[in-house]
Design a protein around this motif. Structure first.
Motif, PDB file in Angstrom:
ATOM      1  N   VAL A  38       5.938 -11.466  -4.015  1.00  9.97           N
ATOM      2  CA  VAL A  38       5.131 -11.522  -2.795  1.00  9.97           C
ATOM      3  C   VAL A  38       5.565 -10.372  -1.894  1.00  9.97           C
ATOM      4  O   VAL A  38       6.740 -10.262  -1.529  1.00  9.97           O
ATOM      5  N   LEU A  39       4.637  -9.510  -1.560  1.00 12.00           N
ATOM      6  CA  LEU A  39       4.950  -8.357  -0.726  1.00 12.00           C
ATOM      7  C   LEU A  39       4.973  -8.752   0.742  1.00 12.00           C
ATOM      8  O   LEU A  39       4.452  -9.799   1.138  1.00 12.00           O
ATOM      9  N   GLY A  40       5.598  -7.896   1.549  1.00 15.72           N
ATOM     10  CA  GLY A  40       5.716  -8.171   2.979  1.00 15.72           C
ATOM     11  C   GLY A  40       4.363  -8.197   3.675  1.00 15.72           C
ATOM     12  O   GLY A  40       3.349  -7.716   3.152  1.00 15.72           O
ATOM     13  N   GLU A  41       4.371  -8.752   4.867  1.00 16.76           N
ATOM     14  CA  GLU A  41       3.133  -8.881   5.636  1.00 16.76           C
ATOM     15  C   GLU A  41       2.488  -7.513   5.854  1.00 16.76           C
ATOM     16  O   GLU A  41       3.142  -6.553   6.266  1.00 16.76           O
ATOM     17  N   GLY A  42       1.214  -7.434   5.543  1.00 16.30           N
ATOM     18  CA  GLY A  42       0.475  -6.192   5.726  1.00 16.30           C
ATOM     19  C   GLY A  42       0.684  -5.178   4.621  1.00 16.30           C
ATOM     20  O   GLY A  42       0.098  -4.086   4.667  1.00 16.30           O
ATOM     21  N   GLN A  43       1.500  -5.505   3.626  1.00 12.83           N
ATOM     22  CA  GLN A  43       1.764  -4.566   2.538  1.00 12.83           C
ATOM     23  C   GLN A  43       0.908  -4.916   1.323  1.00 12.83           C
ATOM     24  O   GLN A  43       0.520  -6.064   1.120  1.00 12.83           O
ATOM     25  N   PRO A  45       0.132  -3.309  -2.982  1.00 15.57           N
ATOM     26  CA  PRO A  45       0.495  -2.285  -3.968  1.00 15.57           C
ATOM     27  C   PRO A  45      -0.430  -1.082  -3.868  1.00 15.57           C
ATOM     28  O   PRO A  45      -1.630  -1.219  -3.607  1.00 15.57           O
ATOM     29  N   ILE A  46       0.138   0.090  -4.056  1.00 20.18           N
ATOM     30  CA  ILE A  46      -0.646   1.318  -4.083  1.00 20.18           C
ATOM     31  C   ILE A  46      -0.800   1.738  -5.539  1.00 20.18           C
ATOM     32  O   ILE A  46       0.190   1.930  -6.250  1.00 20.18           O
ATOM     33  N   TYR A  47      -2.034   1.849  -5.984  1.00 16.20           N
ATOM     34  CA  TYR A  47      -2.309   2.246  -7.360  1.00 16.20           C
ATOM     35  C   TYR A  47      -2.527   3.758  -7.401  1.00 16.20           C
ATOM     36  O   TYR A  47      -3.410   4.285  -6.717  1.00 16.20           O
ATOM     37  N   ILE A  48      -1.715   4.442  -8.193  1.00 19.39           N
ATOM     38  CA  ILE A  48      -1.817   5.894  -8.296  1.00 19.39           C
ATOM     39  C   ILE A  48      -2.955   6.221  -9.259  1.00 19.39           C
ATOM     40  O   ILE A  48      -2.881   5.917 -10.452  1.00 19.39           O
ATOM     41  N   GLU A  49      -4.000   6.819  -8.754  1.00 18.71           N
ATOM     42  CA  GLU A  49      -5.165   7.105  -9.584  1.00 18.71           C
ATOM     43  C   GLU A  49      -4.838   8.114 -10.685  1.00 18.71           C
ATOM     44  O   GLU A  49      -3.989   8.989 -10.526  1.00 18.71           O
ATOM     45  N   ASP A  50      -5.543   7.976 -11.804  1.00 18.48           N
ATOM     46  CA  ASP A  50      -5.418   8.877 -12.951  1.00 18.48           C
ATOM     47  C   ASP A  50      -3.998   8.879 -13.520  1.00 18.48           C
ATOM     48  O   ASP A  50      -3.418   9.928 -13.790  1.00 18.48           O
ATOM     49  N   THR A  51      -3.440   7.694 -13.688  1.00 22.04           N
ATOM     50  CA  THR A  51      -2.139   7.549 -14.363  1.00 22.04           C
ATOM     51  C   THR A  51      -2.273   6.427 -15.389  1.00 22.04           C
ATOM     52  O   THR A  51      -1.695   5.355 -15.245  1.00 22.04           O
ATOM     53  N   ILE A  52      -3.028   6.679 -16.425  1.00 26.09           N
ATOM     54  CA  ILE A  52      -3.351   5.668 -17.434  1.00 26.09           C
ATOM     55  C   ILE A  52      -2.345   5.721 -18.581  1.00 26.09           C
ATOM     56  O   ILE A  52      -2.150   6.765 -19.203  1.00 26.09           O
TER      57      ILE A  52
END
Length: 413
Positions: A38-43, A45-52
């Motif tokens: 469980v991430l902190g409030e307001g956080q 995950p950031i998905y880095i595009e084009d990293t397959i």
């Protein structure tokens, strides 16, 4: 007397098997219920595009950049990827990516002087000793072997022509130049690389057997310590320069990932099915490696390790430590290896040395049920300036079947 001997034999057999079976059950997540951090409030995950499907990632601290090698396609791994037993050949070329942890953007590098297949796995990066704004990149390439598939599939020829590719990259440019391919009879099932210089490196062979039943047995039977680490020396950087190789270390079960440690000579080695990492020393005189200590984790496979060097350390708190990422329900991995829609749960472990007690303290820094990231095979920490006395970092996690590298903010207490 006969029954007594038989009973004693059964007791001895049960005692002999109890430890390995218990270990197998824990490491493969047989009874594990996957959880998601469980991430902190307001956080989020950031998905880095084009990293397959990027199996490995390295933080090159002098430039504060992440380097990774990716398949760039969501389907290829399920046809051809020898480490998972997928052996239907195809023509594919993955690529090298550079990720900027400040912008969270990935740049796919164009290849110069390289047209061949590129099936990605482990990588490492080392600075160019002649140019401060350039690096050399070593990358494993599991290309299909033409000598097998174009010659009637002879039994004595391996299906994969696994080798190492060496690239040169000038920082902030859009392309990377292929220097040469590196192959040698001792490089059989390469997994990960530890770069020493542009002409010297270590590489793990994660299995002795390339495929078949014996490879499966090797993966689940703890005494099968048949994998090894090989040191490779290139005479120079010309295309056809001679290559010398020697076995640097044997005796680790399913040795897998390699990482740089706290000193220039420290090597971090992971045993994937062993669920542990080994801290070792490389010896320049003969290129051998000797193990100093090991750190075992309670659950999940131990894939590529990395070391976080805390730039904000103090006498009261040093957050420097080792990371290791892995699949936490490996019992399902073989069945899922051909399924593009399956979920594979993950854990990222973080361990720091308590200077007072001398004990390695361990905790799960991040875990997921496979919905945010499918498989985890490497993780690195990038520091954030402390806020309100809290030590923070960006945790980047990637996997050999993850559709995107993921970044989450974590607190290093």
């Amino acid at each position: 007397m006969g029954l007594g001997i038989i009973n004693l034999g059964l007791i001895a057999l049960v005692a002999f098997l109890a430890g390995p079976i218990s270990h197998f059950v824990h490491i493969t997540g047989f009874f594990l219920t996957p959880n998601s951090t469980v991430l902190g409030e307001g956080q989020h995950p950031i998905y880095i595009e084009d990293t397959i499907h990027c199996e490995d990632v390295h933080h090159y601290r002098p430039a504060n950049l992440l380097f990774t090698a990716c398949e760039d396609d969501k389907t290829r791994r399920f046809s051809w990827f020898p480490p998972l037993g997928s052996l239907v050949p195809l023509k594919a070329q993955g690529s090298i990516h550079v990720v900027d942890p400040k912008t969270m953007k990935s740049s796919r590098l164009a290849f110069e002087n390289f047209q061949g297949p590129f099936v990605t796995h482990g990588i490492d990066v080392v600075g160019d000793p002649e140019k401060s704004d350039a690096v050399y990149i070593y990358a494993v390439n599991h290309m299909p072997n033409p000598a097998y598939f174009e010659a009637g599939e002879p039994r004595d020829v391996p299906k994969s022509q696994s080798q190492i590719e060496l690239f040169h990259y000038i920082l902030d440019s859009n392309s990377t130049r292929h220097v040469r391919s590196i192959n040698h009879p001792l490089i059989k099932t390469p997994n990960d690389i530890y770069a020493i210089s542009p002409v010297s490196f270590y590489v793990t062979n994660d299995h002795f057997y390339r495929d078949g039943l014996m490879r499966l047995i090797e993966g689940v039977w703890r005494p099968a310590k048949w994998s090894d680490i090989v040191h490779v020396q290139i005479a120079d950087l010309s295309k056809d320069a001679p290559i010398e190789a020697s076995v640097a270390l044997t005796g680790i079960w399913n040795n897998n990932g390699l990482g740089h440690g706290r000193t220039d000579n420290e090597v971090v080695i992971s045993s994937a099915m062993g669920g542990e990492i080994f801290l070792a020393t490389r010896h320049e005189s003969n290129h051998s490696i000797s193990i100093d200590t090991s750190i075992a984790f309670a659950s999940s496979l131990a894939d590529n390790p990395s070391y976080y060097d805390d730039p904000y350390r103090s006498d009261s708190h040093d957050a420097s430590g080792f990371l290791v990422a892995g699949v936490s329900q490996a019992i399902r991995l073989l069945a899922n290896a051909k399924d593009p829609n399956a979920l594979d749960a993950v854990q990222v472990w973080y361990t720091t040395l308590n200077s007072r007690t001398g004990v390695w303290e361990k905790k799960v820094l991040f875990e997921d049920d496979g919905s945010r990231i499918r498989t985890a095979s490497a993780a690195v920490l990038v520091p954030i300036e402390p806020k309100d006395g809290k030590k923070l970092a960006w945790l980047f996690v990637t996997g050999f079947m993850s559709e995107s590298m993921v970044a989450v903010q974590v607190e290093l207490d």
